[in-house]
Enzyme design. Structure first.
Site, PDB file in Angstrom:
ATOM      1  CE  LYS A 189      14.476  -4.028   3.124  1.00  0.00           C
ATOM      2  NZ  LYS A 189      13.146  -4.421   2.690  1.00  0.00           N
TER       3      LYS A 189
HETATM    4  C1  LIG Z   1      12.005  -4.415   1.660  1.00  0.00           C
HETATM    5  C2  LIG Z   1      10.871  -3.464   1.629  1.00  0.00           C
HETATM    6  C3  LIG Z   1       9.534  -3.885   1.663  1.00  0.00           C
HETATM    7  C4  LIG Z   1       9.130  -5.322   1.516  1.00  0.00           C
HETATM    8  O1  LIG Z   1       9.655  -6.165   2.453  1.00  0.00           O
HETATM    9  P1  LIG Z   1       9.435  -7.745   2.286  1.00  0.00           P
HETATM   10  O2  LIG Z   1       9.698  -8.278   3.658  1.00  0.00           O
HETATM   11  O3  LIG Z   1      10.441  -8.207   1.273  1.00  0.00           O
HETATM   12  O4  LIG Z   1       8.040  -7.969   1.840  1.00  0.00           O
HETATM   13  C5  LIG Z   1       8.537  -2.944   1.776  1.00  0.00           C
HETATM   14  N1  LIG Z   1       8.825  -1.630   1.813  1.00  0.00           N
HETATM   15  C6  LIG Z   1      10.090  -1.169   1.736  1.00  0.00           C
HETATM   16  C7  LIG Z   1      10.334   0.302   1.818  1.00  0.00           C
HETATM   17  C8  LIG Z   1      11.154  -2.074   1.627  1.00  0.00           C
HETATM   18  O5  LIG Z   1      12.405  -1.625   1.534  1.00  0.00           O
END
Ligand SMILES: *Cc1c(COP(=O)(O)O)cnc(C)c1O
Length: 391
Positions: A189
């Protein structure tokens, strides 16, 4: 050339801050998590921030805190990661999947209005700020935004901002708009803590409930139990909570990443601008559409869509790019196509025409702060060659 889909940048104070944590002897949730919460809340201009171990946890806590009940219906766009919808099932509630706009992959007030007419009993919306662009929360030119529509119908809003840090819309930072906003610090991210997440809100009741439920429903945080005057065994359990707290090791990485969040965003914007210019004339390819200033986007993704007439299929295109050393990804196979949701809720692809059109041709190009102009030039040249040969 070999260009991965994503490359993490940890050349700031990450190592130094993690060392401090290791040397301190306090590895789980403590002063670093508190500091990370305080600073993060400052950046998104929210009154409260609750650090957790994933965005999924933040979404779950948000739904729990706003009081989603078993059997409730919750609106969720189909063009998202499964986490956005699975949390609805954690509450024994039911996701109602919504189509998205072609071009932005975002929910629109028009699509939401239709859904409200069909499902008047749904009182919660999970809105996804797809790719890093905020959904149209505010009205424009006399038209209602998602926020106005939700207020009008008594719908609570949880924002899935896993892609959208730092991002703005209508002068507001994503994180201080809906009832609760959930961020992800997963490894790929825009900023990372390895694994981690944050819930931000201006609602004190939501912050308090999420803060309690993230750690077993205990009414005093562990850190406070060790630093305060009261004996550490003196605590109460007010609900059967969860184990969602963020360890200080991860918060230390987050603090270092946060220091560079705007630099990262600027570099991602540079990549986006490069693609938008270099790929503009390419027939057969639809580029991501921005309704607001491109400077306001987090640019977590650079999603493109191959048009049906491009002469080449998405899978073939992705394979050819991989052969030339270029990593890509697909965002997303929509949730209405996933067997669990499709079979449980008897979903039909015809009901999601825009998501279907996107899914048939979509893939995401590499976009990350250390992607160089040379690499960008190479990616655009290879992609151009593939499309020319195919079309
Ligand atoms: C990555 C992601 C999540 C989940 O994030 P985590 O921190 O891995 O739980 C939720 N929603 C979207 C749109 C994502 O891309």
């Amino acid at each position: 050339m070999k260009i991965p889909f994503c490359r993490v940048s940890c050349e700031g104070n990450e190592t130094a801050y993690v060392r401090e944590v290791l040397a301190s002897g306090w590895l789980t949730t403590g002063s670093k998590s508190l500091e990370f919460e305080r600073r993060f809340a400052g950046v998104v201009q929210a009154r409260h921030a609750v650090a957790v171990n994933s965005c999924t946890a933040a979404l779950h806590l948000a739904l729990e805190a706003i009081g989603v009940k078993p059997g409730d219906e919750v609106f969720v766009p189909t063009m998202t990661f499964t986490a956005s919808a699975e949390v609805v099932r954690y509450m024994n509630a039911h996701p109602v999947f919504l189509d998205v706009e072609y071009g932005t992959c975002l929910l629109t007030p028009e699509l939401l209005r239709e859904a409200i007419q069909k499902h008047p009993s749904a009182k919660t919306l999970i809105v996804v700020h797809y790719g890093g662009q905020a959904a149209p929360m505010f009205g424009q030119d006399g038209k209602m935004g998602i926020l106005d529509l939700c207020h009008q119908h008594g719908i609570r809003i949880v924002e899935d901002a896993a892609h959208a840090f730092p991002a703005k819309i209508g002068g507001s930072m994503v994180g201080a708009i809906g009832d609760a906003t959930c961020f992800s610090f997963y490894a790929n991210k825009t900023i990372t803590t390895g694994e981690g997440g944050m819930l931000t809100t201006n609602d004190e009741a939501i912050a308090r409930r999420a803060g309690t439920m993230r750690l077993h429903g205990i009414d005093r945080v562990v850190w406070d139990r060790f630093i305060s005057e009261k004996p550490s065994w003196e605590y109460d359990v007010v609900a059967p909570g969860y184990k969602y707290n963020m360890p200080d090791i991860n918060a230390a990485i987050g603090l270092a990443q946060l220091e560079r969040a705007w630099d990262f965003q600027r570099e991602r914007l540079r990549c986006a601008k490069y693609y938008l210019k270099a790929l503009a004339g390419m027939t057969g390819l639809d580029l991501p559409v921005s309704h607001s200033a491109i400077e306001d986007h987090a640019w977590h993704l650079f999603p493109v869509v191959l048009k049906p007439g491009s002469g080449i299929g998405r899978n073939q295109c992705v394979e050819l790019l991989a052969e030339r050393g270029i990593g890509t990804s697909v965002h997303y196979k929509p949730l209405h196509r996933m067997s669990y949701y499709r079979d449980t809720y008897r979903l039909k692809s015809e009901d999601y025409p825009n998501a279907e059109r996107i899914w048939q041709g979509c893939f995401s190009l590499p976009i990350f702060p250390t992607l160089t102009d040379d690499e960008l030039e190479y990616i655009c040249a290879v992609l151009g060659g593939i499309l020319e040969a195919g079309g």
